[in-house]
Design an enzyme around this catalytic site. Structure first.
Site, PDB file in Angstrom:
ATOM      1  N   HIS A  56       0.857  -1.194   0.000  1.00 51.36           N
ATOM      2  CA  HIS A  56       0.000   0.000   0.000  1.00 51.36           C
ATOM      3  C   HIS A  56       0.890   1.240   0.000  1.00 51.36           C
ATOM      4  O   HIS A  56       1.997   1.225   0.525  1.00 51.36           O
ATOM      5  CB  HIS A  56      -0.926  -0.002   1.224  1.00 51.36           C
ATOM      6  CG  HIS A  56      -1.938   1.095   1.164  1.00 51.36           C
ATOM      7  ND1 HIS A  56      -1.672   2.371   1.604  1.00 51.36           N
ATOM      8  CD2 HIS A  56      -3.192   1.117   0.653  1.00 51.36           C
ATOM      9  CE1 HIS A  56      -2.740   3.127   1.384  1.00 51.36           C
ATOM     10  NE2 HIS A  56      -3.671   2.389   0.806  1.00 51.36           N
ATOM     11  N   GLU A  68      -3.253   3.566  -7.382  1.00 53.14           N
ATOM     12  CA  GLU A  68      -3.685   4.689  -6.539  1.00 53.14           C
ATOM     13  C   GLU A  68      -2.629   5.793  -6.600  1.00 53.14           C
ATOM     14  O   GLU A  68      -1.547   5.632  -6.028  1.00 53.14           O
ATOM     15  CB  GLU A  68      -3.808   4.255  -5.079  1.00 53.14           C
ATOM     16  CG  GLU A  68      -4.796   3.156  -4.822  1.00 53.14           C
ATOM     17  CD  GLU A  68      -5.126   3.028  -3.334  1.00 53.14           C
ATOM     18  OE1 GLU A  68      -6.298   3.039  -3.007  1.00 53.14           O
ATOM     19  OE2 GLU A  68      -4.185   2.946  -2.522  1.00 53.14           O
ATOM     20  N   ALA A 126     -11.008   4.249   1.302  1.00 49.29           N
ATOM     21  CA  ALA A 126     -10.899   4.303   2.755  1.00 49.29           C
ATOM     22  C   ALA A 126     -11.723   5.442   3.348  1.00 49.29           C
ATOM     23  O   ALA A 126     -12.838   5.237   3.834  1.00 49.29           O
ATOM     24  CB  ALA A 126      -9.434   4.447   3.147  1.00 49.29           C
TER      25      ALA A 126
END
Ligand code: G3P
Length: 226
Positions: free
Chosen positions: A97, A145, A206
């Site tokens: 991540h 992302e 998120a």
């Protein structure tokens, strides 16, 4: 011939937000479960590592770890092994991540060890190039992302739709079995619809859910076009 499209996936990363401390992770996971059961959409939850066992034992939706470390069982004090994640009842894991970066070579090791423990793998990447390299390890998903949009109010689908199309194309060159997700700033059903139209198989998000005063309403809105 109709192109194969996997079932859309919506992955909610709880991160380490205060909202999911002290029982908050389990409450939020139960809300995700209720929306998944009501709508039939696959909603995956990623609670903090310390809550993996509790959440996995309490909800029927797939639970993912936010991270694994590239170690087998044994002398690995403090590291999170894929085997112990599996033992907690988790179905899979995020890897690399943006807030938990590891070198490319370690990504491959994490994917390999996770596969040995029968964990589903979601490798995160900052851009199409990194996504393509990560696809070479044959994870189940690659999630692109752009770091600068993470936690912000503008969805990647609006701020940088090209990164999604480029990633889908780049990953497809490597493997037809690796699905692409996108994330960063995704908050609404329109954002999810745009992601799917750009070729993604789902979203990783998120703050839009975790920090909302009404996560259930946000989740219902997120999946309304799926
Ligand atoms: O893992 C999801 C992520 O990094 C995106 O976060 O808050 O922009 O949805 P957010």
């Amino acid at each position: 011939m109709t192109e194969y499209r996997p079932k859309p996936a919506v992955i909610i990363n709880f991160k380490a937000y205060r909202e999911v401390e002290r029982g908050g992770a389990l409450n939020l996971a139960k809300i995700c479960e209720s929306v998944s059961l009501e709508t039939g959409i696959a909603i995956y939850v990623c609670p903090p590592t310390v809550d993996l066992g509790l959440v996995s034992g309490s909800v029927s939706v797939p639970v993912l770890s936010q991270n694994v470390d590239p170690y087998a069982s044994g002398s690995a004090t403090g590291w999170v092994t894929p085997s112990m994640v599996k033992g907690c009842g988790a179905a899979g894991t995020l890897i690399n991540h943006s807030e938990h970066k590891i070198p490319m070579s370690r990504i491959g090791e994490c994917v390999e060890l996770s596969k040995c423990s029968e964990l589903m793998t979601v490798v995160c990447a900052d851009n199409a190039h990194a996504a393509k390299q990560s696809a070479g390890f044959r994870p189940d998903f690659v999630a692109v992302e752009p770091p600068e949009l993470i936690g912000g109010d503008t969805s990647v689908t609006v701020a940088n739709p090209a990164i999604i199309e480029d990633t889908v194309e780049a990953v497809r060159e490597v493997s037809g079995s690796v699905s692409v997700l996108c994330g960063a700033g995704v908050k609404t059903g329109e954002d999810v619809r745009a992601a799917m139209e750009l070729g993604a198989s789902g979203v990783l998000l998120a703050s839009g859910v975790v920090k909302s005063k009404d996560p259930k309403a946000v989740l219902l809105d997120l999946v309304k076009y799926l």
